[in-house]
Design a protein around this motif. Structure first.
Motif, PDB file in Angstrom:
ATOM      1  N   VAL A   1      -8.426  18.848  10.124  1.00 16.99           N
ATOM      2  CA  VAL A   1      -9.083  17.636  10.353  1.00 16.99           C
ATOM      3  C   VAL A   1      -7.818  16.474  10.222  1.00 16.99           C
ATOM      4  O   VAL A   1      -7.292  16.380   9.245  1.00 16.99           O
ATOM      5  N   LYS A   2      -7.767  15.678  11.467  1.00 11.63           N
ATOM      6  CA  LYS A   2      -6.551  14.782  11.199  1.00 11.63           C
ATOM      7  C   LYS A   2      -7.103  13.300  11.096  1.00 11.63           C
ATOM      8  O   LYS A   2      -8.251  13.014  11.638  1.00 11.63           O
ATOM      9  N   PRO A   3      -6.340  12.360  10.538  1.00 12.26           N
ATOM     10  CA  PRO A   3      -6.912  11.014  10.417  1.00 12.26           C
ATOM     11  C   PRO A   3      -6.825  10.399  11.833  1.00 12.26           C
ATOM     12  O   PRO A   3      -5.970  10.848  12.613  1.00 12.26           O
ATOM     13  N   VAL A   4      -7.710   9.724  12.251  1.00 12.58           N
ATOM     14  CA  VAL A   4      -7.783   8.941  13.542  1.00 12.58           C
ATOM     15  C   VAL A   4      -7.185   7.530  13.192  1.00 12.58           C
ATOM     16  O   VAL A   4      -6.992   6.866  14.236  1.00 12.58           O
ATOM     17  N   GLU A   5      -7.615   6.953  12.114  1.00 16.98           N
ATOM     18  CA  GLU A   5      -7.104   5.615  11.600  1.00 16.98           C
ATOM     19  C   GLU A   5      -6.848   5.506  10.131  1.00 16.98           C
ATOM     20  O   GLU A   5      -7.581   6.173   9.456  1.00 16.98           O
ATOM     21  N   ILE A   6      -5.903   4.793   9.827  1.00 16.85           N
ATOM     22  CA  ILE A   6      -5.592   4.644   8.288  1.00 16.85           C
ATOM     23  C   ILE A   6      -5.430   2.983   8.204  1.00 16.85           C
ATOM     24  O   ILE A   6      -4.640   2.582   9.069  1.00 16.85           O
ATOM     25  N   HIS A   7      -6.036   2.349   7.644  1.00 14.50           N
ATOM     26  CA  HIS A   7      -6.162   1.061   7.156  1.00 14.50           C
ATOM     27  C   HIS A   7      -6.070   0.494   5.919  1.00 14.50           C
ATOM     28  O   HIS A   7      -6.742   0.881   4.928  1.00 14.50           O
ATOM     29  N   LEU A   8      -5.073  -0.260   5.674  1.00 16.97           N
ATOM     30  CA  LEU A   8      -4.833  -0.799   4.297  1.00 16.97           C
ATOM     31  C   LEU A   8      -5.563  -1.870   4.117  1.00 16.97           C
ATOM     32  O   LEU A   8      -5.267  -2.820   4.893  1.00 16.97           O
ATOM     33  N   GLN A   9      -6.367  -1.751   3.086  1.00 17.47           N
ATOM     34  CA  GLN A   9      -7.119  -3.264   2.831  1.00 17.47           C
ATOM     35  C   GLN A   9      -6.327  -3.642   1.571  1.00 17.47           C
ATOM     36  O   GLN A   9      -6.923  -3.478   0.442  1.00 17.47           O
ATOM     37  N   THR A  10      -5.696  -4.678   1.744  1.00 15.30           N
ATOM     38  CA  THR A  10      -4.933  -5.270   0.616  1.00 15.30           C
ATOM     39  C   THR A  10      -5.720  -5.932  -0.306  1.00 15.30           C
ATOM     40  O   THR A  10      -5.470  -5.743  -1.297  1.00 15.30           O
ATOM     41  N   GLN A  11      -6.669  -6.761   0.112  1.00 16.63           N
ATOM     42  CA  GLN A  11      -7.391  -7.570  -0.823  1.00 16.63           C
ATOM     43  C   GLN A  11      -8.449  -6.760  -1.782  1.00 16.63           C
ATOM     44  O   GLN A  11      -8.602  -7.023  -2.907  1.00 16.63           O
ATOM     45  N   GLU A  12      -8.828  -5.731  -0.994  1.00 16.25           N
ATOM     46  CA  GLU A  12      -9.540  -4.696  -2.024  1.00 16.25           C
ATOM     47  C   GLU A  12      -9.155  -3.697  -2.537  1.00 16.25           C
ATOM     48  O   GLU A  12      -9.442  -2.720  -3.443  1.00 16.25           O
TER      49      GLU A  12
ATOM     50  N   PHE B   1      -4.794  -2.713 -11.976  1.00 19.09           N
ATOM     51  CA  PHE B   1      -4.661  -3.478 -11.147  1.00 19.09           C
ATOM     52  C   PHE B   1      -3.600  -3.007 -10.204  1.00 19.09           C
ATOM     53  O   PHE B   1      -3.218  -4.255  -9.313  1.00 19.09           O
ATOM     54  N   VAL B   2      -3.178  -1.952 -10.236  1.00 19.74           N
ATOM     55  CA  VAL B   2      -2.069  -1.617  -8.905  1.00 19.74           C
ATOM     56  C   VAL B   2      -2.589  -1.791  -7.648  1.00 19.74           C
ATOM     57  O   VAL B   2      -3.817  -1.517  -7.297  1.00 19.74           O
ATOM     58  N   GLY B   3      -1.649  -2.029  -6.900  1.00 23.36           N
ATOM     59  CA  GLY B   3      -1.983  -2.618  -5.407  1.00 23.36           C
ATOM     60  C   GLY B   3      -1.029  -1.648  -4.417  1.00 23.36           C
ATOM     61  O   GLY B   3      -0.101  -0.952  -4.950  1.00 23.36           O
ATOM     62  N   ILE B   4      -1.187  -1.740  -3.257  1.00 17.59           N
ATOM     63  CA  ILE B   4      -0.234  -1.092  -2.426  1.00 17.59           C
ATOM     64  C   ILE B   4       0.453  -1.943  -1.471  1.00 17.59           C
ATOM     65  O   ILE B   4      -0.336  -2.707  -0.856  1.00 17.59           O
ATOM     66  N   MET B   5       1.804  -1.906  -1.691  1.00 17.49           N
ATOM     67  CA  MET B   5       2.676  -2.935  -0.947  1.00 17.49           C
ATOM     68  C   MET B   5       2.632  -2.316   0.520  1.00 17.49           C
ATOM     69  O   MET B   5       2.820  -2.973   1.462  1.00 17.49           O
ATOM     70  N   ASN B   6       2.827  -1.302   0.903  1.00 13.33           N
ATOM     71  CA  ASN B   6       3.040  -0.591   2.313  1.00 13.33           C
ATOM     72  C   ASN B   6       2.929   0.827   2.192  1.00 13.33           C
ATOM     73  O   ASN B   6       2.727   1.522   1.103  1.00 13.33           O
ATOM     74  N   ILE B   7       2.485   1.240   3.663  1.00 12.41           N
ATOM     75  CA  ILE B   7       2.273   2.706   3.769  1.00 12.41           C
ATOM     76  C   ILE B   7       3.284   3.096   5.004  1.00 12.41           C
ATOM     77  O   ILE B   7       3.482   2.201   5.978  1.00 12.41           O
ATOM     78  N   GLU B   8       3.803   4.253   5.002  1.00 15.53           N
ATOM     79  CA  GLU B   8       4.973   4.576   5.797  1.00 15.53           C
ATOM     80  C   GLU B   8       4.467   5.868   6.372  1.00 15.53           C
ATOM     81  O   GLU B   8       4.179   6.994   5.646  1.00 15.53           O
TER      82      GLU B   8
END
Length: 125
Positions: free
Chosen positions: A10-21, A66-73
């Motif tokens: 199964v492959k992803p069809v969408e990956i969405h970074l939700q910065t606020q959440e 409290f760690v967040g995600i700055m970016n995905i590549e």
């Protein structure tokens, strides 16, 4: 045919970074959608730093509430690299591993919290 750690049916069809959440929402082609918190992704990182080098035990990562995600590549057609705001950026999250993290979220999270408690550590920095 042998499957490797990066292959997945199964492959992803969408990956969405939700910065606020502070989470990553991953939608797969089978219709499943997983909201994966940044803290969870960080403490379950597939990196050798977290998973251990070779036969060593998995390392318990504390203090990442409290760690967040700055970016995905994107990495080819099989994985993503996540850059966290604590500067952790090693380890590739394959489609298979992201799907597994989504499917096993409740069990893995409960185990993580129990391990923290048993080791006298906490989620807060």
């Amino acid at each position: 045919m042998t499957e490797d750690k990066y292959s997945t049916p199964v492959k992803p069809v969408e990956i969405h970074l939700q910065t606020q959440e502070k989470c990553l929402e991953v939608s797969f082609e089978d219709g499943k959608v997983f909201k994966l918190p940044a803290e969870y992704l960080r403490v379950e990182s597939p990196s050798a730093e977290v998973q251990g080098h070779g036969v060593g035990p998995k390392k318990l990562i504390a203090g990442r509430k409290f760690v967040g995600i700055m970016n995905i590549e994107p990495i080819g057609n099989y994985a993503i690299k996540i850059i966290f705001d604590d500067m952790h950026d090693s380890g590739l999250y394959s489609w298979r591993y992201l799907y597994q993290l989504g499917e096993e979220y409740e069990m893995r999270w409960e185990q993580y919290l129990a391990d923290l408690k048993a080791d006298g550590k906490c989620r807060e920095p």
